[in-house]
Enzyme design. Structure first.
Site, PDB file in Angstrom:
ATOM      1  N   GLY A 138       5.800  21.249   6.591  1.00 57.50           N
ATOM      2  CA  GLY A 138       4.528  20.972   7.398  1.00 57.50           C
ATOM      3  C   GLY A 138       3.286  21.035   6.623  1.00 57.50           C
ATOM      4  O   GLY A 138       2.503  21.812   6.520  1.00 57.50           O
ATOM      5  N   PRO A 142      -2.197  14.526  11.696  1.00 60.38           N
ATOM      6  CA  PRO A 142      -2.387  13.160  12.292  1.00 60.38           C
ATOM      7  C   PRO A 142      -3.727  12.639  11.456  1.00 60.38           C
ATOM      8  O   PRO A 142      -3.703  11.251  11.472  1.00 60.38           O
ATOM      9  CB  PRO A 142      -2.681  13.388  13.920  1.00 60.38           C
ATOM     10  CG  PRO A 142      -1.712  14.643  14.049  1.00 60.38           C
ATOM     11  CD  PRO A 142      -1.966  15.422  12.680  1.00 60.38           C
ATOM     12  N   HIS A 144      -4.924  13.666   8.771  1.00 68.92           N
ATOM     13  CA  HIS A 144      -5.341  14.009   7.140  1.00 68.92           C
ATOM     14  C   HIS A 144      -4.087  13.932   6.328  1.00 68.92           C
ATOM     15  O   HIS A 144      -3.033  14.661   6.463  1.00 68.92           O
ATOM     16  CB  HIS A 144      -5.821  15.563   7.221  1.00 68.92           C
ATOM     17  CG  HIS A 144      -6.904  15.723   7.944  1.00 68.92           C
ATOM     18  ND1 HIS A 144      -8.281  15.433   7.230  1.00 68.92           N
ATOM     19  CD2 HIS A 144      -7.199  16.489   9.151  1.00 68.92           C
ATOM     20  CE1 HIS A 144      -9.376  15.741   8.314  1.00 68.92           C
ATOM     21  NE2 HIS A 144      -8.829  16.381   9.130  1.00 68.92           N
ATOM     22  N   GLY A 145      -4.069  12.686   5.713  1.00 70.48           N
ATOM     23  CA  GLY A 145      -2.717  12.369   4.988  1.00 70.48           C
ATOM     24  C   GLY A 145      -2.957  12.488   3.466  1.00 70.48           C
ATOM     25  O   GLY A 145      -2.671  13.363   2.935  1.00 70.48           O
ATOM     26  N   GLN A 287      17.848 -22.770 -11.526  1.00 73.51           N
ATOM     27  CA  GLN A 287      16.529 -21.934 -12.679  1.00 73.51           C
ATOM     28  C   GLN A 287      16.095 -21.099 -11.597  1.00 73.51           C
ATOM     29  O   GLN A 287      15.433 -20.115 -12.475  1.00 73.51           O
ATOM     30  CB  GLN A 287      16.126 -23.130 -13.257  1.00 73.51           C
ATOM     31  CG  GLN A 287      16.726 -23.837 -14.511  1.00 73.51           C
ATOM     32  CD  GLN A 287      15.797 -24.650 -15.271  1.00 73.51           C
ATOM     33  OE1 GLN A 287      14.581 -24.988 -14.819  1.00 73.51           O
ATOM     34  NE2 GLN A 287      16.554 -25.624 -15.994  1.00 73.51           N
ATOM     35  N   GLU A 371       4.387  11.152   0.063  1.00 71.15           N
ATOM     36  CA  GLU A 371       4.092  11.846  -1.116  1.00 71.15           C
ATOM     37  C   GLU A 371       3.163  11.092  -2.080  1.00 71.15           C
ATOM     38  O   GLU A 371       3.117  11.174  -3.261  1.00 71.15           O
ATOM     39  CB  GLU A 371       5.437  11.767  -2.080  1.00 71.15           C
ATOM     40  CG  GLU A 371       6.697  12.068  -0.944  1.00 71.15           C
ATOM     41  CD  GLU A 371       6.926  13.545  -0.401  1.00 71.15           C
ATOM     42  OE1 GLU A 371       5.575  13.968  -0.473  1.00 71.15           O
ATOM     43  OE2 GLU A 371       7.523  13.701   0.641  1.00 71.15           O
TER      44      GLU A 371
END
Length: 392
Positions: A138, A142, A144-145, A287, A371
Site C-alpha cells: 500500500g 487516489p 498521490h501516484g 515488404q 512502478e
C-alpha cells in the site's frame, strides 16, 4: 563449417548467454504457464477476474516463484537473471499473472525481508513463499501516484500502539491478501507497517470497470482508525528510502516482464502472417509486413540484451537504481509498440480475444504507468545525466 539458419524466435542467439540453471528456471515457468494459466486467461480477462487466485498462489508457491530472489525463510535464493527470466515467462502469459508474482515477492515480501524484524520475517515470509498467505503493498493513493512523498495516509502513536488512517488505491492482490505492507506519514517520517488484513478498521473493496489487467485483483485499502501494536512497524527504515527501494525491485521485474508480452505478440503475428493470404500470397511475403517484423525483432532483442545486462549487474551488486529506469523506460515503451504493431498485422482479428495480442496491448497500458510513469523515468535519467532535478 556452414552455419545453421537463424532461429526467428532467437535471431541473435541470446539463449547462448544463459547457463543451464537459468534456462531450467525459464522452462519450468514456461511449462507452468502453458498448463495452468494460458488455457484460461483469456476467459478470466473477458470476465474481469482471476477466480482461482488462491489456488494458483499455492501452485506458484510449490514451484518456488514467490520471493524467489530472496534468501532464507523458504525462499528459493535464485539469481536476479533467473528471476528476470521467470518474470518474462509469466508476463508472456499475462501481465496480471506477473503482477501477482511481482507484488508478492518484490514488494510485500521484499519489504519484510529487507526492513522487517526477525519476528515479522518468521511470521510471514515462509507462508508467503509457500503461497499460503498472499501479500499486497500500500503506497499509491487516489491523489498521490508519481509523488508518493505527499501521501496523506498517516499513523500516530497511542500509547505503545499505532493508529492508521488513510486510503490507498490501485492495490494489486488487495482483497485476496492476508497481509498488507502499508506506508504512512508519522511524526518521525514515512514508516512501513505490516498489517494483517483481518485487522478491524481495514477494508479492501475491489476496483471494477477496468479495461486493463482484467485478469488481476485490484483493490483499494481503506484504513479507518486501524489500531496496530508497536511491533507492526518495519524497524529497518524511516523515510521514502523504504518504499522506493521496494519499487526498484518491482521495476527490475518489469524490465524483463514487459518483453514477455512483446514476445508473445510478435510470435503470434509471425504465425498469423505465414498463413493469412491476401492478393494471392501470405502477408508475411509483403515488404511492409517484413519491415514491421524487422523493426519489432530488433527492438525486442535489444531490450532483452539490456535486461540481461542489468540482471548481470544486479547479480554482481553493481546495479544502480537509475539504471533500472533506463530498462523500465525503454523496454515497456518498445514492448507496447511491438504489441500495437502486431495488432496491425492481425488486422481485425487483432482485437479478438481468440488471439492474445489486444489483451497484451491493454495490459501494457497499465505497465507503462505503474512502478513509475515514463515521464518519471525520463526525468530520473535526465537528472542522472545532468545532475539537475526537473521534477518540479
Amino acid at each position: 563449417m556452414a552455419l545453421a539458419p537463424i532461429d526467428p524466435r532467437d535471431p541473435l542467439g541470446i539463449d547462448d548467454l544463459f547457463d543451464a540453471e537459468e534456462l531450467a528456471v525459464r522452462d519450468t515457468v514456461r511449462r507452468f504457464c502453458a498448463e495452468r494459466v494460458a488455457p484460461y486467461v483469456a476467459d478470466w480477462f473477458e470476465r474481469g477476474e482471476m477466480p482461482t487466485v488462491r489456488e494458483l498462489a499455492l501452485e506458484l508457491g510449490r514451484i518456488g516463484a514467490f520471493g524467489m530472489h530472496l534468501e532464507g525463510y523458504g525462499c528459493a535464493g535464485a539469481s536476479a537473471v533467473q528471476y528476470g527470466l521467470a518474470c518474462l515467462e509469466f508476463e508472456a502469459c499475462d501481465s496480471g499473472l506477473r503482477s501477482l508474482v511481482s507484488v508478492q515477492g518484490s514488494l510485500a515480501m521484499f519489504a519484510i525481508h529487507r526492513f522487517g524484524s526477525e519476528e515479522q520475517k518468521q511470521e510471514w515470509l515462509p507462508r508467503m513463499a509457500a503461497g499460503e498467505a498472499i501479500g499486497c503493498f500500500g503506497l499509491t493513493e487516489p491523489d498521490h501516484g508519481s509523488d508518493p512523498a505527499s501521501m496523506r495516509t498517516h499513523a500516530k502513536r497511542d500509547g505503545t500502539d499505532w493508529i492508521l488512517d488513510g486510503r490507498k488505491m490501485w492495490i494489486t492482490n488487495g482483497s485476496v491478501a492476508s497481509v498488507a505492507v502499508v506506508w504512512a506519514r508519522t511524526d518521525e517520517g514515512v514508516r512501513g507497517f505490516v498489517v494483517p488484513t483481518d485487522t478491524p478498521g481495514l477494508s479492501t473493496p475491489d476496483i471494477h470497470h477496468k479495461m486493463s489487467l482484467r485478469a488481476s485483483v485490484t483493490s483499494e485499502l481503506v484504513l479507518d482508525q486501524v489500531r496496530l501494536p508497536a511491533e507492526a512497524v518495519l524497524p529497518g527504515v524511516v523515510g521514502m528510502r523504504g518504499p522506493l527501494t521496494c519499487l526498484g525491485e518491482a521495476r527490475y521485474g518489469i524490465v524483463w516482464g514487459s518483453l514477455g508480452a512483446a514476445r508473445t505478440c510478435l510470435e503470434t503475428a509471425l504465425d498469423y502472417a505465414a498463413t493469412r493470404e491476401q492478393f494471392g500470397k501470405p502477408i508475411a511475403g509483403f515488404q511492409l509486413t517484413q519491415a514491421k517484423f524487422a523493426d519489432m525483432a530488433v527492438e525486442l532483442h535489444k531490450g532483452l540484451l539490456l535486461a540481461l545486462h542489468l540482471g548481470r549487474r544486479k547479480d554482481a551488486g553493481k546495479l544502480h537504481p537509475d539504471q533500472v529506469s533506463f530498462g523500465k523506460l525503454n523496454n515497456v515503451r518498445e514492448a507496447i509498440e511491438i504489441c500495437r504493431t502486431s495488432r496491425t498485422i492481425l488486422g481485425a482479428n487483432g482485437i479478438s480475444l481468440e488471439y492474445p495480442v489486444m489483451r497484451h496491448v491493454t495490459n501494457l497500458e497499465s505497465v507503462l504507468t505503474y512502478e513509475g510513469t515514463s515521464e518519471m523515468h525520463t526525468l530520473v535519467i535526465g537528472k542522472a545525466l545532468t545532475g539537475l532535478e526537473a521534477f518540479r
